[in-house]
Design an enzyme around this catalytic site. Sequence first.
Site, mmCIF file in Angstrom:
data_model
loop_
_atom_site.group_PDB
_atom_site.id
_atom_site.type_symbol
_atom_site.label_atom_id
_atom_site.label_comp_id
_atom_site.label_asym_id
_atom_site.label_seq_id
_atom_site.Cartn_x
_atom_site.Cartn_y
_atom_site.Cartn_z
ATOM 1 N N LYS A 31 -1.092 9.312 7.806
ATOM 2 C CA LYS A 31 -1.224 10.446 6.900
ATOM 3 C C LYS A 31 -2.677 10.908 6.878
ATOM 4 O O LYS A 31 -3.582 10.106 6.631
ATOM 5 C CB LYS A 31 -0.781 10.088 5.484
ATOM 6 C CG LYS A 31 -0.895 11.248 4.496
ATOM 7 C CD LYS A 31 -0.303 10.888 3.142
ATOM 8 C CE LYS A 31 -1.215 10.050 2.293
ATOM 9 N NZ LYS A 31 -2.399 10.800 1.769
ATOM 10 N N ASP A 58 -0.973 15.874 4.836
ATOM 11 C CA ASP A 58 -0.723 15.879 3.396
ATOM 12 C C ASP A 58 -1.711 16.815 2.692
ATOM 13 O O ASP A 58 -2.723 16.373 2.154
ATOM 14 C CB ASP A 58 -0.862 14.440 2.874
ATOM 15 C CG ASP A 58 -0.661 14.328 1.380
ATOM 16 O OD1 ASP A 58 -0.016 15.204 0.793
ATOM 17 O OD2 ASP A 58 -1.160 13.328 0.791
ATOM 18 N N LYS A 60 -0.501 19.415 0.461
ATOM 19 C CA LYS A 60 0.080 19.802 -0.840
ATOM 20 C C LYS A 60 -0.225 21.265 -1.182
ATOM 21 O O LYS A 60 -0.739 21.573 -2.256
ATOM 22 C CB LYS A 60 -0.428 18.886 -1.954
ATOM 23 C CG LYS A 60 -0.132 17.406 -1.772
ATOM 24 C CD LYS A 60 -0.616 16.615 -2.978
ATOM 25 C CE LYS A 60 -0.376 15.119 -2.823
ATOM 26 N NZ LYS A 60 -1.302 14.505 -1.842
ATOM 27 N N ASP A 63 0.316 27.864 -3.877
ATOM 28 C CA ASP A 63 -0.291 29.174 -4.133
ATOM 29 C C ASP A 63 0.841 30.197 -4.157
ATOM 30 O O ASP A 63 2.017 29.829 -4.131
ATOM 31 C CB ASP A 63 -1.331 29.488 -3.048
ATOM 32 C CG ASP A 63 -2.482 30.346 -3.569
ATOM 33 O OD1 ASP A 63 -2.185 31.389 -4.193
ATOM 34 O OD2 ASP A 63 -3.649 29.987 -3.353
ATOM 35 N N THR A 117 2.592 10.361 -7.993
ATOM 36 C CA THR A 117 2.805 8.997 -8.480
ATOM 37 C C THR A 117 1.706 8.560 -9.456
ATOM 38 O O THR A 117 1.808 7.489 -10.053
ATOM 39 C CB THR A 117 2.885 7.993 -7.306
ATOM 40 O OG1 THR A 117 1.743 8.168 -6.456
ATOM 41 C CG2 THR A 117 4.152 8.218 -6.507
ATOM 42 N N ARG A 209 -4.599 1.912 0.791
ATOM 43 C CA ARG A 209 -5.618 0.880 0.624
ATOM 44 C C ARG A 209 -5.118 -0.534 0.887
ATOM 45 O O ARG A 209 -5.898 -1.395 1.290
ATOM 46 C CB ARG A 209 -6.209 0.988 -0.786
ATOM 47 C CG ARG A 209 -7.151 2.167 -0.932
ATOM 48 C CD ARG A 209 -7.455 2.504 -2.376
ATOM 49 N NE ARG A 209 -6.342 3.206 -3.005
ATOM 50 C CZ ARG A 209 -6.407 3.794 -4.184
ATOM 51 N NH1 ARG A 209 -7.542 3.762 -4.873
ATOM 52 N NH2 ARG A 209 -5.375 4.425 -4.686
#
Length: 232
Positions: A31, A58, A60, A63, A117, A209
């Site tokens: 990603k 990614d 997102k 608009d 999340t 991570r």
Amino acid sequence: MNTNPIIALDFKNMEDVLAFLQPFDEQLFVKIGMELYLQNGPAIVKEVRDLGHDIFLDLKLHDIPNTVGQAMKGLSRLDIQMINVHAAGGSKMMEAALAGLKEGGSSAALIAVTQLTSTSENLMNKEQGIPGSINDSILNYAHVTQNAGLAGIVCSANESAMIRDALGEDFLKVTPGIRTMDDAKGDQVRIATPEFARQNGSTHIVVGRSITQDADPVAKYHSIKKAWELGC
């Protein structure tokens, strides 16, 4: 589509990305998020694709429909396998995004973010002004997303079974916030293990991570991949 765990490349520059990927001798699904893309541009996508890895871009997008449609048309020139928008932008925006992607000749899966999340129900109620449960909001966004013709949504593993039961197995349920039991929770609120995500209906998991900050990222990736596969 590649269903291996998606590794979130949470790095600032191309040098760190390439150093991280170098020890892997297999095709990965990775990603590339806003921080990495905006600081390095389309070149980071080309570099990673040239190494043979699949990419979830990614960004997102959120608009007005015309802006998102034109932006997606431009992004369609990149060799990516998945990309996303915010479902909160509405059905017209999502339809424009899909049209722009197809007009540019891309076959990338277009998915929509429902609730991040990092969003709790309390935050959703008080700060977004959306009443009811977070599950109600996510399910509503999922229905709007499917009706707009998109391939799936981003949701937490806690909602995957609900989405599967309502919208079917083939509707993608891409789940971030994945941690092993030994990992720190970080800034995620709605988190889950790979096994739980698979058993609860997620079609893809995104892991950052837990892998990128591990002392042995390759070994940690294979551990998470095994857990994901055994969760079937």
